[in-house]
Design an enzyme around this catalytic site. Structure first.
Site, PDB file in Angstrom:
ATOM      1  N   GLY A  46       0.840  -1.194   0.000  1.00  0.00           N
ATOM      2  CA  GLY A  46       0.000   0.000   0.000  1.00  0.00           C
ATOM      3  C   GLY A  46       0.874   1.242   0.000  1.00  0.00           C
ATOM      4  O   GLY A  46       2.028   1.191   0.444  1.00  0.00           O
ATOM      5  N   GLN A  51       3.156  10.064   1.054  1.00  0.00           N
ATOM      6  CA  GLN A  51       4.441   9.363   1.159  1.00  0.00           C
ATOM      7  C   GLN A  51       5.357   9.643  -0.031  1.00  0.00           C
ATOM      8  O   GLN A  51       6.545   9.374   0.027  1.00  0.00           O
ATOM      9  CB  GLN A  51       4.219   7.848   1.270  1.00  0.00           C
ATOM     10  CG  GLN A  51       3.529   7.435   2.562  1.00  0.00           C
ATOM     11  CD  GLN A  51       3.375   5.929   2.607  1.00  0.00           C
ATOM     12  OE1 GLN A  51       2.424   5.372   2.081  1.00  0.00           O
ATOM     13  NE2 GLN A  51       4.324   5.264   3.244  1.00  0.00           N
ATOM     14  N   CYS A  94       5.643   0.095   7.419  1.00  0.00           N
ATOM     15  CA  CYS A  94       5.319   1.239   6.567  1.00  0.00           C
ATOM     16  C   CYS A  94       6.562   1.619   5.773  1.00  0.00           C
ATOM     17  O   CYS A  94       7.658   1.650   6.327  1.00  0.00           O
ATOM     18  CB  CYS A  94       4.872   2.412   7.447  1.00  0.00           C
ATOM     19  SG  CYS A  94       4.433   3.879   6.515  1.00  0.00           S
ATOM     20  N   LEU A  95       6.379   1.904   4.493  1.00  0.00           N
ATOM     21  CA  LEU A  95       7.527   2.278   3.660  1.00  0.00           C
ATOM     22  C   LEU A  95       8.162   3.580   4.142  1.00  0.00           C
ATOM     23  O   LEU A  95       9.314   3.855   3.822  1.00  0.00           O
ATOM     24  CB  LEU A  95       7.096   2.421   2.192  1.00  0.00           C
ATOM     25  CG  LEU A  95       6.650   1.113   1.525  1.00  0.00           C
ATOM     26  CD1 LEU A  95       6.082   1.383   0.138  1.00  0.00           C
ATOM     27  CD2 LEU A  95       7.797   0.120   1.454  1.00  0.00           C
ATOM     28  N   HIS A 136      -4.730   1.728   7.169  1.00  0.00           N
ATOM     29  CA  HIS A 136      -3.368   2.254   7.365  1.00  0.00           C
ATOM     30  C   HIS A 136      -3.100   3.369   6.355  1.00  0.00           C
ATOM     31  O   HIS A 136      -2.605   4.442   6.713  1.00  0.00           O
ATOM     32  CB  HIS A 136      -2.365   1.094   7.207  1.00  0.00           C
ATOM     33  CG  HIS A 136      -0.919   1.505   7.205  1.00  0.00           C
ATOM     34  ND1 HIS A 136      -0.025   1.088   8.163  1.00  0.00           N
ATOM     35  CD2 HIS A 136      -0.203   2.290   6.347  1.00  0.00           C
ATOM     36  CE1 HIS A 136       1.170   1.610   7.903  1.00  0.00           C
ATOM     37  NE2 HIS A 136       1.091   2.331   6.794  1.00  0.00           N
ATOM     38  N   GLU A 137      -3.454   3.107   5.079  1.00  0.00           N
ATOM     39  CA  GLU A 137      -3.203   4.122   4.039  1.00  0.00           C
ATOM     40  C   GLU A 137      -4.094   5.344   4.245  1.00  0.00           C
ATOM     41  O   GLU A 137      -3.669   6.481   4.038  1.00  0.00           O
ATOM     42  CB  GLU A 137      -3.427   3.537   2.640  1.00  0.00           C
ATOM     43  CG  GLU A 137      -2.557   2.341   2.278  1.00  0.00           C
ATOM     44  CD  GLU A 137      -1.095   2.510   2.618  1.00  0.00           C
ATOM     45  OE1 GLU A 137      -0.581   3.650   2.562  1.00  0.00           O
ATOM     46  OE2 GLU A 137      -0.455   1.503   2.969  1.00  0.00           O
ATOM     47  N   HIS A 140      -2.699   7.818   6.649  1.00  0.00           N
ATOM     48  CA  HIS A 140      -1.663   8.702   6.077  1.00  0.00           C
ATOM     49  C   HIS A 140      -2.284  10.009   5.568  1.00  0.00           C
ATOM     50  O   HIS A 140      -1.644  11.056   5.622  1.00  0.00           O
ATOM     51  CB  HIS A 140      -0.959   8.022   4.894  1.00  0.00           C
ATOM     52  CG  HIS A 140       0.166   7.110   5.286  1.00  0.00           C
ATOM     53  ND1 HIS A 140       1.305   7.546   5.915  1.00  0.00           N
ATOM     54  CD2 HIS A 140       0.341   5.784   5.100  1.00  0.00           C
ATOM     55  CE1 HIS A 140       2.130   6.514   6.117  1.00  0.00           C
ATOM     56  NE2 HIS A 140       1.575   5.430   5.626  1.00  0.00           N
TER      57      HIS A 140
HETATM   58 NI    NI Z   1       2.391   3.513   5.664  1.00  0.00          NI
END
Ligand code: NI
Length: 178
Positions: A46, A51, A94-95, A136-137, A140
């Site tokens: 995701g 991000q 998370c990236l 989660h996304e 953000h």
């Molecule tokens: Ni994330």
């Protein structure tokens, strides 16, 4: 298509509330395509627009993994219209917080409404990993990271270590190569 650099915490752009898109036009479709390419390359399941430094309410998700055919979901202006009473807990990563993980409890099942790639309003139901990933996304888009669901002690420990890595220019494995 283009690979976009992924922003890692701590970074003020990851703490902003993002603006809704007016419509899914060619520009937003291009953003979705670039985000998908960036997510697959990372690799991740995701990615949210902030991000990659774009403060718009756009997310992409694909939990299909290596064994299954790709099943990308692209969402603009996602909103939860229903959540289950029962929670599910997953170890999240998370990236933007490379190499750190933490257990987060979220509603186990959700119904989400969004604009798809054709600018059509759609609603889907999700449960399990997909429900967690979408939530989660979506977090953000409101400047919330998974570490914000952890204790302050754990959150600060992770953020301090990431800041230190950033200052010493340590290359992090999850940085997208551009
Ligand atoms: Ni994330």
């Amino acid at each position: 298509m283009a690979l976009l650099p992924i922003i890692t915490a701590p970074d003020p752009r990851l703490k902003k509330v993002c603006a809704p898109v007016e419509a899914v036009d060619d520009e937003v479709r291009q953003l979705m395509a670039d985000m998908l390419e960036t997510m697959y390359a990372a690799p991740g399941i995701g990615l949210a627009a902030p991000q990659v430094g774009v403060l718009k309410r756009v997310i992409v998700v694909d939990i299909s993994g290596d064994e299954e055919p790709e099943a990308p979901l692209c969402m603009a202006n996602p909103e939860l219209v229903e959540v289950s009473d029962d929670d599910a807990t997953y170890e999240e990563g998370c990236l933007s917080l490379p190499e750190y993980y933490g257990e987060v409890a979220r509603p186990a099942a959700i119904r989400v409404r969004f604009l798809d790639r054709e600018n059509e309003i759609r609603e889907i139901e999700a449960e399990g990993l997909l429900a967690t990933c979408i939530q989660h996304e979506m977090d953000h888009l409101d400047g919330i990271l998974f570490v914000d669901h952890l204790t302050a002690l754990k959150r600060n420990m992770i953020l301090r270590k990431l800041l230190k890595a950033k200052k010493s220019n340590t290359p992090l494995a999850s940085y997208a190569t551009v």
